[in-house]
Design a protein around this motif. Structure first.
Motif, mmCIF file in Angstrom:
data_model
loop_
_atom_site.group_PDB
_atom_site.id
_atom_site.type_symbol
_atom_site.label_atom_id
_atom_site.label_comp_id
_atom_site.label_asym_id
_atom_site.label_seq_id
_atom_site.Cartn_x
_atom_site.Cartn_y
_atom_site.Cartn_z
ATOM 1 N N LEU A 164 25.309 88.940 -8.246
ATOM 2 C CA LEU A 164 23.872 89.150 -8.608
ATOM 3 C C LEU A 164 22.937 88.075 -7.733
ATOM 4 C CD1 LEU A 164 21.909 90.687 -10.260
ATOM 5 C CD2 LEU A 164 22.009 88.834 -12.127
ATOM 6 N N GLU A 165 21.690 88.324 -7.158
ATOM 7 C CA GLU A 165 20.908 87.641 -6.347
ATOM 8 C C GLU A 165 19.887 86.828 -7.595
ATOM 9 O OE1 GLU A 165 20.692 86.952 -2.947
ATOM 10 O OE2 GLU A 165 22.584 87.757 -2.952
ATOM 11 N N VAL A 166 19.847 85.685 -7.299
ATOM 12 C CA VAL A 166 18.986 84.730 -8.090
ATOM 13 C C VAL A 166 18.042 84.246 -7.441
ATOM 14 C CG1 VAL A 166 18.735 83.002 -10.179
ATOM 15 C CG2 VAL A 166 20.997 84.374 -9.858
ATOM 16 N N LEU A 167 16.563 84.404 -8.044
ATOM 17 C CA LEU A 167 15.257 83.414 -7.446
ATOM 18 C C LEU A 167 14.815 82.705 -8.442
ATOM 19 C CD1 LEU A 167 13.278 83.101 -5.005
ATOM 20 C CD2 LEU A 167 12.001 85.067 -5.992
ATOM 21 N N PHE A 168 14.821 81.490 -8.167
ATOM 22 C CA PHE A 168 14.248 80.235 -9.008
ATOM 23 C C PHE A 168 12.829 80.378 -8.761
ATOM 24 C CE2 PHE A 168 18.788 78.979 -9.099
ATOM 25 C CZ PHE A 168 19.023 78.978 -10.391
ATOM 26 N N VAL A 169 11.850 80.448 -9.498
ATOM 27 C CA VAL A 169 10.535 80.205 -9.267
ATOM 28 C C VAL A 169 10.073 78.875 -10.134
ATOM 29 C CG1 VAL A 169 9.645 82.348 -8.649
ATOM 30 C CG2 VAL A 169 9.708 81.736 -11.073
ATOM 31 N N THR A 170 9.250 77.874 -9.648
ATOM 32 C CA THR A 170 8.987 76.632 -10.458
ATOM 33 C C THR A 170 7.895 76.157 -9.738
ATOM 34 O OG1 THR A 170 10.028 74.599 -11.247
ATOM 35 C CG2 THR A 170 10.616 75.240 -8.957
ATOM 36 N N VAL B 90 18.302 69.688 -11.800
ATOM 37 C CA VAL B 90 18.688 71.064 -12.326
ATOM 38 C C VAL B 90 19.278 72.094 -11.014
ATOM 39 C CG1 VAL B 90 17.930 73.061 -13.558
ATOM 40 C CG2 VAL B 90 17.326 70.742 -14.426
ATOM 41 N N LEU B 91 18.408 71.720 -10.068
ATOM 42 C CA LEU B 91 18.668 72.527 -8.917
ATOM 43 C C LEU B 91 19.732 72.011 -8.252
ATOM 44 C CD1 LEU B 91 15.416 73.981 -7.901
ATOM 45 C CD2 LEU B 91 17.064 75.043 -9.328
ATOM 46 N N ASN B 92 20.673 70.946 -8.741
ATOM 47 C CA ASN B 92 21.713 70.271 -7.920
ATOM 48 C C ASN B 92 21.279 69.563 -6.741
ATOM 49 O OD1 ASN B 92 24.505 69.621 -7.768
ATOM 50 N ND2 ASN B 92 24.975 71.517 -6.614
ATOM 51 N N HIS B 93 20.167 68.813 -6.787
ATOM 52 C CA HIS B 93 19.475 68.452 -5.504
ATOM 53 C C HIS B 93 19.363 68.967 -4.433
ATOM 54 C CE1 HIS B 93 20.075 64.511 -8.026
ATOM 55 N NE2 HIS B 93 21.074 64.974 -8.485
ATOM 56 N N GLY B 94 18.861 70.309 -4.645
ATOM 57 C CA GLY B 94 18.508 71.111 -3.616
ATOM 58 C C GLY B 94 19.897 71.696 -2.965
ATOM 59 N N HIS B 95 20.907 71.550 -3.419
ATOM 60 C CA HIS B 95 22.292 72.282 -2.990
ATOM 61 C C HIS B 95 22.499 73.384 -3.825
ATOM 62 C CE1 HIS B 95 22.797 69.105 0.069
ATOM 63 N NE2 HIS B 95 22.376 68.286 -0.892
ATOM 64 N N LEU B 96 22.102 74.679 -3.557
ATOM 65 C CA LEU B 96 22.340 75.801 -4.355
ATOM 66 C C LEU B 96 23.514 76.478 -3.956
ATOM 67 C CD1 LEU B 96 18.726 76.829 -4.367
ATOM 68 C CD2 LEU B 96 19.860 75.547 -6.160
ATOM 69 N N HIS C 34 18.028 81.286 -4.670
ATOM 70 C CA HIS C 34 17.033 80.957 -3.768
ATOM 71 C C HIS C 34 15.899 80.216 -4.857
ATOM 72 C CE1 HIS C 34 19.238 83.563 -0.836
ATOM 73 N NE2 HIS C 34 19.478 84.219 -2.251
ATOM 74 N N VAL C 35 14.882 79.879 -3.983
ATOM 75 C CA VAL C 35 13.840 79.049 -4.637
ATOM 76 C C VAL C 35 12.570 79.466 -3.867
ATOM 77 C CG1 VAL C 35 12.721 76.714 -5.324
ATOM 78 C CG2 VAL C 35 15.274 77.107 -5.313
ATOM 79 N N MET C 36 11.605 79.662 -4.831
ATOM 80 C CA MET C 36 10.051 79.804 -4.453
ATOM 81 C C MET C 36 9.385 78.718 -5.536
ATOM 82 S SD MET C 36 8.945 83.564 -3.729
ATOM 83 C CE MET C 36 7.526 83.086 -2.964
ATOM 84 N N THR C 37 8.464 78.325 -4.736
ATOM 85 C CA THR C 37 7.416 77.223 -5.329
ATOM 86 C C THR C 37 6.231 77.716 -5.780
ATOM 87 O OG1 THR C 37 8.505 75.385 -4.225
ATOM 88 C CG2 THR C 37 6.482 74.928 -5.257
ATOM 89 N N LYS C 38 5.815 77.692 -7.152
ATOM 90 C CA LYS C 38 4.486 77.879 -7.449
ATOM 91 C C LYS C 38 3.445 76.739 -7.140
ATOM 92 C CE LYS C 38 6.675 79.439 -12.041
ATOM 93 N NZ LYS C 38 6.696 78.945 -13.476
ATOM 94 N N PRO C 39 2.321 77.338 -6.669
ATOM 95 C CA PRO C 39 1.961 78.724 -6.774
ATOM 96 C C PRO C 39 2.223 79.661 -5.596
ATOM 97 C CG PRO C 39 -0.028 77.334 -6.424
ATOM 98 C CD PRO C 39 0.983 76.385 -6.668
#
Length: 672
Positions: A624-630, A637-643, A648-653
């Motif tokens: 399953l693909e995962v997209l973190f939005v924060t 929590v995100l393991n210092h950028g090593h996912l 994947h990550v997207m930054t609000k806004p």
């Protein structure tokens, strides 16, 4: 045999002749030689003496008092004996005299009348023995002289068996004069250790007993408690071991020891004083740092309030006008105000990103990046941004290492540096962007506050006005700017500084007034050689729609964000299931799955954060693909950028159309 008459039997005559000792017979008060054996003749140098008096035959002996001794024998009738008596024999003409040491007896011979009428002489030449003994005596005297002249104490001890066991005590056989001076004990020769210092005997016996058993010399320091002396000692076994003897050389170091103890105490006192002073200085420094921090926070909040007030004024004003136009029915004019409000929102998002970059709390998506290729791809953008009056030149190092950074943020950092360089050259000039491989040794790394190792440097230099040391020292401070009011936020260099530090590197300024400036970003080398860039441009245009009504699990504790995202996704044809926390999301996944994509905030209430939720769900659906939005970078929590792969990550806004494209790419498995 030389003789003056007859009457000596053949056997006695033979013995007399062969005797190894010298013998002679003297007659009369004038001491005339009647007989003399070969040993005697040899003693006196082969002189013809039989029939002659001692005075006539041996004037050298007469001169040395031997005739006087013979006269005394005639007078007293008592025998005379001597040991080691010196007889200096006169040599032949032209020869020196020779000394002989004699053991001899003058035995009186009595006549029929009971009076002495002769003397029998018998003796041995002991010159060689005497000389050996004399040499031995001289050697002993020399040894004793040296023994007593040694400034250090010296003694010879001999172990013996006692009540405490074999070799459990020792006696002092010899000791020099310095022994008493150093040890403080008089007349030690003949004394036994346990009788001298019984309370501390075991310690000394253990030391010297080991030397006796092993034959290994030792050097050590020990206190002689009985006299309060500190001694420095050396001990060696006297061979053979069967003698059970040990030689000891030592000196009194009490004064030195006390000085060392006093110095150690002084050092300890000084160390305490230094520690106390250091603590005071550190406390003062911490107070100053806190004061500076509060000043920076005040400056930060003031600048932030100013900029956000302007942005909020634009948004609130646009919304108020839009409300008035809608009330008036003038909806045709709404696009203008919607565009204005959207622009203000984007400026607010950009300001937030810069603040997060400065604080090193922004969410990064690091990937292997070829810096030369990145700079080359930016050149046209940079040239448009700085204007025609500024020449842009790039100098990329051949064989440049790959670095592991967020490519978008690195582009922003380079662009910020170029814009700052442009502003420093109001009359035009040249910007140079250089890349190079840098090996940082201990010294170089320490100067740049890095760890030693390999780095990629990206330096932007200009030919502008330069900075004073005071300005350069504050250039990375947030909201610090030398530009006129309204011409900059003062966050550009702060963002570069924070981004470099968060990426494991550093940023440094090199500048001189009137000579221009250079800002360098140092980024750690990436271990994978020649890794391809992962960033991909997202095509502009309308947001792509769902192709098969894919199911998405959307998790966010903020209802407004959840509502907007859900409406956008449902409008594009996706089936969306919403949850406000990790526990409910996990239940929904198990009851309403399967899902094609998990979208989750990182900071969730209820004890389960977004990362933990993703791991729990991927344990059930590994692909399953995962997209973190924060909106806040929970970096730990995100393991210092090593996912992990597929996260994947997207930054609000974020813009909803950008969000929709990202969702489409993840479901299609085309996002890197």
């Amino acid at each position: 045999m030389n003789e003056g008459g007859s009457g000596v039997g053949p056997i006695l005559a033979h013995m007399f002749e062969q005797a190894p000792n010298f013998m002679a017979l003297l007659r009369g008060s004038d001491h005339r030689f009647e007989l003399a054996n070969p040993a005697y003749i040899e003693l006196v140098g082969g002189r013809d003496i039989v029939g002659r008096t001692v005075a006539e035959a041996l004037p050298d002996a007469a001169a040395q008092g031997f005739v006087a001794i013979l006269d005394e024998i005639y007078r007293t009738g008592e025998a005379y004996s001597a040991r080691g008596a010196l007889f200096r024999r006169q040599g032949r003409p032209g020869e020196p005299a020779s000394d002989h040491y004699l053991d001899f007896v003058y035995q009186p011979l009595l006549g029929a009348d009971g009076k002495v009428d002769g003397v029998f002489v018998q003796g041995a030449d002991v010159t060689e023995r005497f000389r050996v003994q004399q040499a031995q005596r001289e050697s002993e005297e020399l040894y004793k002289g040296l023994f007593d002249a040694i400034d250090e104490g010296f003694c010879i001890i001999e172990f013996f068996d006692g009540p405490h066991g074999p070799d459990s005590d020792y006696i002092h056989l010899e000791a020099n004069a310095a022994y008493a001076r150093h040890a403080g004990i008089e007349n030690v020769v003949g004394q036994k250790l346990r009788e001298m210092v019984g309370d501390e005997a075991e310690a000394w016996i253990e030391r010297y007993g080991k030397v006796l058993r092993t034959g290994e010399p030792i050097r050590f320091q020990q206190e002689l408690v009985a006299t309060g002396r500190f001694l420095e000692l050396a001990a060696v076994r006297i061979e053979p071991p069967s003698r059970k003897q040990v030689a000891v050389l030592f000196q009194d170091i009490t004064a030195r020891r006390r000085a060392e103890l006093a110095l150690a105490e002084l050092n300890a006192t000084l160390e305490r004083q230094v520690d106390e002073r250091t603590a005071e200085l550190m406390a003062a420094e911490e107070t100053l740092r806190h004061s500076q921090k509060m000043e920076a926070v005040g400056q930060l909040t003031g600048g932030l309030a100013h900029d956000f007030n302007n942005i909020l004024a634009g948004i609130s004003g646009s919304l108020e006008v839009m409300a008035a136009r809608i009330a008036q029915g003038r909806v045709a004019e709404l696009d203008r105000y919607i565009t204005a409000a959207s622009g203000a929102t984007r400026r607010a998002a950009s300001l937030t990103q810069r603040l997060l970059a400065f604080s090193r709390r922004q969410t990064l998506e690091p990937k292997p990046v070829a810096a030369n290729k990145l700079v080359e791809g930016m050149q046209e953008l940079i040239e448009r941004s700085v204007g025609p009056a500024i020449a842009v030149e790039t100098a990329g190092a051949a064989g440049l290492w790959t670095c592991f950074v967020d490519a978008d943020q690195l582009e922003n950092a380079v662009l910020n540096l170029c814009i700052n360089a442009r502003d420093a050259m109001p009359d035009g000039g040249k910007i140079t962007i250089e890349t190079s491989n840098r090996w940082m040794d201990e010294s170089s790394a320490q100067q740049r506050r890095l760890t030693p190792g390999q780095y990629v440097s990206i330096c932007v230099s200009d030919t502008g006005t330069g900075m004073t040391p005071e300005v350069a020292a504050r250039a990375f401070d947030p909201f610090y700017t030398t530009k006129p009011m309204g011409h900059g936020t003062g966050l550009g260099l702060s963002m570069v500084y924070g981004f470099a530090g968060q990426s494991g590197g550093a940023a440094r300024i090199y500048s001189e007034p009137g000579q221009g400036s250079m800002v360098c970003i140092y980024l750690p080398r990436y271990g994978a050689a020649d890794a391809a860039e992962q960033a991909r441009e997202i095509e502009k245009g309308e947001a792509p729609r769902s192709s098969a009504g894919e199911a998405i699990l959307l998790v966010d504790d903020e209802p407004l964000i959840r509502m907007l995202a859900s409406e956008q996704l449902e409008a594009l044809g996706y089936h969306v299931v919403e949850a406000e926390d990790g526990a409910s999301a996990l239940r929904l996944f198990e009851s309403q799955g399967p899902f094609d994509l998990l979208i989750t905030d990182v900071g969730l209430p209820g004890g389960m954060n977004g990362r933990q939720l993703a791991e729990s769900i991927r344990a059930l659906a590994p692909d399953l693909e995962v997209l973190f939005v924060t909106g806040y970078a929970e970096n730990a929590v995100l393991n210092h950028g090593h996912l992990d792969s597929g996260m994947h990550v997207m930054t609000k806004p974020f813009q909803l159309d950008h969000f929709a494209r990202r969702v489409k790419a993840l479901i299609a498995r085309t996002d890197d």
